[in-house]
Motif scaffolding. Structure first.
Motif, PDB file in Angstrom:
ATOM      1  N   MET A  45       0.839  -1.203   0.000  1.00  0.00           N
ATOM      2  CA  MET A  45       0.000   0.000   0.000  1.00  0.00           C
ATOM      3  C   MET A  45       0.874   1.254   0.000  1.00  0.00           C
ATOM      4  SD  MET A  45      -3.086  -0.989   2.609  1.00  0.00           S
ATOM      5  CE  MET A  45      -2.085  -1.794   3.846  1.00  0.00           C
ATOM      6  N   ARG A  46       0.212   2.396  -0.015  1.00  0.00           N
ATOM      7  CA  ARG A  46       0.920   3.669   0.156  1.00  0.00           C
ATOM      8  C   ARG A  46       1.134   3.842   1.644  1.00  0.00           C
ATOM      9  NH1 ARG A  46      -1.001   9.601  -0.222  1.00  0.00           N
ATOM     10  NH2 ARG A  46       0.843  10.729  -0.951  1.00  0.00           N
ATOM     11  N   LEU A  47       2.373   3.675   2.087  1.00  0.00           N
ATOM     12  CA  LEU A  47       2.672   3.581   3.501  1.00  0.00           C
ATOM     13  C   LEU A  47       3.669   4.641   3.938  1.00  0.00           C
ATOM     14  CD1 LEU A  47       3.104  -0.295   3.631  1.00  0.00           C
ATOM     15  CD2 LEU A  47       1.288   0.967   4.775  1.00  0.00           C
ATOM     16  N   GLY A  48       3.530   5.073   5.183  1.00  0.00           N
ATOM     17  CA  GLY A  48       4.526   5.929   5.800  1.00  0.00           C
ATOM     18  C   GLY A  48       4.290   7.411   5.611  1.00  0.00           C
ATOM     19  N   LYS A  49       5.295   8.177   5.979  1.00  0.00           N
ATOM     20  CA  LYS A  49       5.177   9.638   5.998  1.00  0.00           C
ATOM     21  C   LYS A  49       5.185  10.214   4.599  1.00  0.00           C
ATOM     22  CE  LYS A  49       8.704  12.100   7.489  1.00  0.00           C
ATOM     23  NZ  LYS A  49       9.675  12.695   8.434  1.00  0.00           N
ATOM     24  N   ARG A  50       4.218  11.101   4.336  1.00  0.00           N
ATOM     25  CA  ARG A  50       4.120  11.809   3.068  1.00  0.00           C
ATOM     26  C   ARG A  50       3.802  13.275   3.347  1.00  0.00           C
ATOM     27  NH1 ARG A  50       5.515   7.352   1.880  1.00  0.00           N
ATOM     28  NH2 ARG A  50       4.866   6.039   0.115  1.00  0.00           N
ATOM     29  N   THR A  51       4.177  14.122   2.403  1.00  0.00           N
ATOM     30  CA  THR A  51       3.947  15.560   2.554  1.00  0.00           C
ATOM     31  C   THR A  51       2.613  15.950   1.923  1.00  0.00           C
ATOM     32  OG1 THR A  51       6.317  16.028   2.553  1.00  0.00           O
ATOM     33  CG2 THR A  51       4.849  17.858   2.042  1.00  0.00           C
ATOM     34  N   THR A  52       1.859  16.762   2.626  1.00  0.00           N
ATOM     35  CA  THR A  52       0.603  17.317   2.126  1.00  0.00           C
ATOM     36  C   THR A  52       0.739  18.831   2.041  1.00  0.00           C
ATOM     37  OG1 THR A  52      -0.754  15.539   3.052  1.00  0.00           O
ATOM     38  CG2 THR A  52      -1.858  17.636   2.597  1.00  0.00           C
ATOM     39  N   LEU A  53       0.381  19.391   0.899  1.00  0.00           N
ATOM     40  CA  LEU A  53       0.435  20.839   0.707  1.00  0.00           C
ATOM     41  C   LEU A  53      -0.967  21.420   0.829  1.00  0.00           C
ATOM     42  CD1 LEU A  53       2.779  21.051  -2.439  1.00  0.00           C
ATOM     43  CD2 LEU A  53       3.435  21.157  -0.026  1.00  0.00           C
ATOM     44  N   PHE A  54      -1.094  22.514   1.575  1.00  0.00           N
ATOM     45  CA  PHE A  54      -2.385  23.186   1.663  1.00  0.00           C
ATOM     46  C   PHE A  54      -2.592  24.035   0.419  1.00  0.00           C
ATOM     47  CE2 PHE A  54      -1.977  22.265   6.222  1.00  0.00           C
ATOM     48  CZ  PHE A  54      -3.250  21.786   6.473  1.00  0.00           C
TER      49      PHE A  54
ATOM     50  N   LYS B 249       0.657  26.348   8.812  1.00  0.00           N
ATOM     51  CA  LYS B 249       1.733  25.807   7.976  1.00  0.00           C
ATOM     52  C   LYS B 249       1.270  25.646   6.531  1.00  0.00           C
ATOM     53  CE  LYS B 249       3.767  23.114  11.772  1.00  0.00           C
ATOM     54  NZ  LYS B 249       4.082  21.748  12.243  1.00  0.00           N
ATOM     55  N   GLU B 250       2.218  25.822   5.612  1.00  0.00           N
ATOM     56  CA  GLU B 250       1.909  25.622   4.190  1.00  0.00           C
ATOM     57  C   GLU B 250       1.905  24.150   3.822  1.00  0.00           C
ATOM     58  OE1 GLU B 250       0.881  27.906   2.127  1.00  0.00           O
ATOM     59  OE2 GLU B 250       1.050  29.440   3.685  1.00  0.00           O
ATOM     60  N   SER B 251       2.616  23.342   4.607  1.00  0.00           N
ATOM     61  CA  SER B 251       2.668  21.904   4.334  1.00  0.00           C
ATOM     62  C   SER B 251       2.796  21.153   5.654  1.00  0.00           C
ATOM     63  CB  SER B 251       3.837  21.557   3.412  1.00  0.00           C
ATOM     64  OG  SER B 251       5.078  21.823   4.045  1.00  0.00           O
ATOM     65  N   ILE B 252       2.362  19.918   5.648  1.00  0.00           N
ATOM     66  CA  ILE B 252       2.457  19.058   6.833  1.00  0.00           C
ATOM     67  C   ILE B 252       2.952  17.691   6.392  1.00  0.00           C
ATOM     68  CG2 ILE B 252       0.687  20.222   8.189  1.00  0.00           C
ATOM     69  CD1 ILE B 252      -1.282  18.036   7.198  1.00  0.00           C
ATOM     70  N   GLU B 253       3.420  16.894   7.355  1.00  0.00           N
ATOM     71  CA  GLU B 253       3.842  15.523   7.078  1.00  0.00           C
ATOM     72  C   GLU B 253       3.071  14.583   7.999  1.00  0.00           C
ATOM     73  OE1 GLU B 253       8.094  15.751   7.611  1.00  0.00           O
ATOM     74  OE2 GLU B 253       8.389  15.826   5.434  1.00  0.00           O
ATOM     75  N   GLU B 254       2.376  13.641   7.400  1.00  0.00           N
ATOM     76  CA  GLU B 254       1.582  12.681   8.161  1.00  0.00           C
ATOM     77  C   GLU B 254       1.787  11.285   7.566  1.00  0.00           C
ATOM     78  OE1 GLU B 254      -0.274  13.022  10.827  1.00  0.00           O
ATOM     79  OE2 GLU B 254      -0.951  15.111  10.973  1.00  0.00           O
ATOM     80  N   ARG B 255       1.380  10.273   8.324  1.00  0.00           N
ATOM     81  CA  ARG B 255       1.581   8.882   7.914  1.00  0.00           C
ATOM     82  C   ARG B 255       0.345   8.328   7.213  1.00  0.00           C
ATOM     83  NH1 ARG B 255       4.390   6.692  13.550  1.00  0.00           N
ATOM     84  NH2 ARG B 255       6.165   8.151  13.504  1.00  0.00           N
ATOM     85  N   HIS B 256       0.591   7.531   6.176  1.00  0.00           N
ATOM     86  CA  HIS B 256      -0.487   6.998   5.336  1.00  0.00           C
ATOM     87  C   HIS B 256      -0.515   5.475   5.390  1.00  0.00           C
ATOM     88  CE1 HIS B 256       0.026  11.049   3.797  1.00  0.00           C
ATOM     89  NE2 HIS B 256      -1.061  10.936   3.061  1.00  0.00           N
TER      90      HIS B 256
END
Length: 599
Positions: A448-457, A471-478
């Motif tokens: 699957m798509r796993l682990g930390k990825r960057t999300t841009l607002f 924040k303009e971007s965040i990092e969360e786990r998928h």
């Protein structure tokens, strides 16, 4: 490197993970860099293919490792970032040894459990213990190792033998053994029984490991006579018997351990060099426990899930709601609602169960739809999202919770009655959720798509952007295989469902918010994995704030909690004078217990 092995006896599930995490937290509070390793003696390579009913939640790390839920305890207690190799399984060890054998590394030799498997275990522990986990490049100084299962389990024997050897490999001054054992109290007699603990310790010592500390787990506080009896028959002093009874919350455990001189004992036993005193951080944990015990305001969150028969399947979600509630000085009562029970098919077969489920949903202050796999219960989750949207009830969707919100909106707002996910209805003419192009359908584990990825607002005015501190971007786990179909984004946004957060390439929809709703938010990632007791996850904090009608006030204040709600968890360095005074004190392990003020 100092190693602390935590083993368990009598039965599993008595809190080895919490004890190990609490030990690590106390040592970290003293200024030491601490890491942890969890050993699971099953043949699976990782926890990724487990049913939630087998071992509870599958916990995902930054690097995409799918691991045992106990690693979540370590990350939350120690506020560290672990790696996939911090979870050792029998499958990983055997796989590495067999790979070496096939490459010819043992050419000419018979490969055996001893020494090849036991050596592989020891080498793995030594290697992983040095990996930085605090966000810098400094290697840890103490490694807490939790051995899963109980002493005497046949699958755990190679690991016990490995650590019997390991204590001589790293020298005894650098190795400490902590054994957690149950002290049952049968209702028939009301007497606390030590025989199971005696048998467990005898088994452990017979295998070559002698415990330095015995943690006696019990329902009620262990009486002194029982403590002395364990000491007499288990070859330790009475001060080496640590008593941990059932507490109202896990936040009470570190102070409880500290009050029994465990910090002083470990300092002496392992010759640890403390940099500062644990008082400040301990006070924050005591405040957490105090809030949990004394908070009278209660809100209810309906958790509409598929695995509600086992609460451990949602342990990180539950912890995240708890963290958010404590930050807001309110207690979150979770109503577990089986998604199936909200569906029309249940009304026809079991109307009482159907109406009870809907009564629970309608009486809640907020709705949470977490992740899940498979078609079962999907329509119930869609119905919950519809009810929350139409009734302006605070809603948080996580992973599948985002996808069902999209499906519901497509059906009831955009008018696409057959809208569905490709996972559940491949024949739908409106596949608003599609499989990711890179997903490998031919292999189950780790695809699957796993682990930390960057999300841009994408949007400037976003509730979640404000909750994340602008924040303009965040990092969360998928952890997912399906995603929102980008083909339909324009239609969704034209009707008020805004995708305010997207992946770096702009192709994947990560965050949606509904215009004109008090709090209708859904995320494709799993924010619960990085929630911490004193740093609650932003989406969960938003759900709790919206459920107590304080979200707008919080945002207007600049997304800052009032001073009386903040935790003083900063562990500043002691002055040279304070450290000199600390080191001049005798840290010998005596029969007198230190007061919390002395600690």
């Amino acid at each position: 490197m100092k190693y602390i092995l935590v083993s368990g006896g009598v039965i599993s599930g008595i809190g080895k993970g919490v004890i190990a995490s609490s030990l690590g937290m106390l040592l970290k509070a003293c200024g030491l860099r601490v890491t942890s390793i969890k050993i699971d003696p099953y043949l699976n390579i990782d926890a990724g293919t487990f049913s939630p009913y087998e071992h509870g939640e599958v916990y995902v790390l930054d690097d995409g490792g799918e691991v045992d839920l106990d690693l979540g305890n370590y990350e939350r207690f120690l506020d560290i970032t672990l790696h996939r190799d911090n979870n050792i399984t029998t499958g990983k060890i055997y796989q590495s040894v067999i790979s070496k054998e096939r490459k010819g590394d043992y050419l000419g030799k018979t490969v055996q459990v001893v020494p090849h498997i036991t050596n592989a275990i020891q080498e793995w522990v030594e290697r992983v213990a040095l990996i930085p986990v605090d966000g810098d490049q400094a290697s840890p100084e103490v490694c807490i190792i939790e051995l899963g299962g109980t002493i005497g389990d046949i699958e755990g024997m190679p690991f016990v033998e490995a650590f019997r050897q390991f204590q001589f490999r790293v020298h005894r001054d650098n190795f400490c053994c902590v054994h957690v054992s149950l002290v049952p109290q049968p209702k028939s007699t009301g007497e606390q029984k030590t025989k199971p603990t005696q048998a467990s310790i005898r088994e452990l010592r017979g295998l070559g490991l002698s415990p330095d500390l015995i943690v006696a787990r019990s329902h009620n506080p262990v009486v002194d006579s029982v403590k002395e009896k364990i000491s007499m028959f288990c070859h330790v002093s009475a001060q080496q018997v640590i008593c941990v009874h059932d507490c109202t919350s896990v936040y009470s455990v570190p102070p409880l351990l500290a009050d029994q001189n465990i910090v002083h004992y470990l300092q002496q036993r392992l010759s640890l060099n403390f940099r500062h005193r644990p008082r400040r951080l301990l006070n924050s944990w005591k405040e957490l426990a105090h809030r949990y015990n004394t908070t009278s305001k209660v809100i209810t969150i309906a958790l509409v899930g598929k695995y509600t028969k086992l609460e451990d399947a949602y342990i990180s979600v539950m912890k995240s709601l708890l963290h958010a509630g404590l930050a807001c000085k309110c207690k979150v009562s979770i109503k577990f609602i089986e998604a199936d029970d909200l569906e029309q098919s249940t009304l026809e077969k079991e109307p009482v169960k159907f109406h009870e489920a809907w009564q629970q949903l309608c009486s809640s202050n907020g709705v949470l739809v977490p992740g899940g796999f498979g078609v079962r219960g999907t329509e119930g989750k869609v119905a919950a999202a519809k009810w929350a949207r139409e009734n302006k009830k605070p809603y948080l969707g996580v992973c599948l919770g985002l996808q069902v919100a999209v499906i519901e909106f497509a059906r009831n707002v955009l008018g696409w009655k057959d809208a569905h996910s490709e996972e559940f209805d491949p024949n739908s003419t409106h596949k608003v959720i599609i499989e990711m192009p890179e997903h490998n359908t031919g292999q189950m584990g780790g695809t699957m798509r796993l682990g930390k990825r960057t999300t841009l607002f994408k949007a400037d005015s976003s509730v979640l952007k404000s909750l994340y501190g602008g924040k303009e971007s965040i990092e969360e786990r998928h952890r997912h295989r399906y995603e929102v179909n980008p083909r339909y984004i324009e239609e969704f946004e034209s009707q008020g469902m805004k995708f305010v957060g997207r992946s770096v390439d702009g192709e994947r929809m990560e965050i949606l918010e509904l215009e004109g709703h008090p709090y209708f938010v859904a995320v494709q990632y799993h924010p619960e994995y990085i929630s911490r007791p004193m740093k609650p996850s932003a989406p969960y904090l938003g759900l709790v704030l919206a459920s107590i009608n304080r979200l707008n006030t919080y945002i207007a204040r600049g997304c800052r909690l009032s001073p009386r709600n903040s935790f003083s968890d900063t562990e500043s360095s002691d002055t040279e004078e304070e450290m000199a005074a600390l080191m001049s004190k005798s840290l010998s392990f005596t029969s007198q217990e230190s007061s919390p003020q002395q600690l």
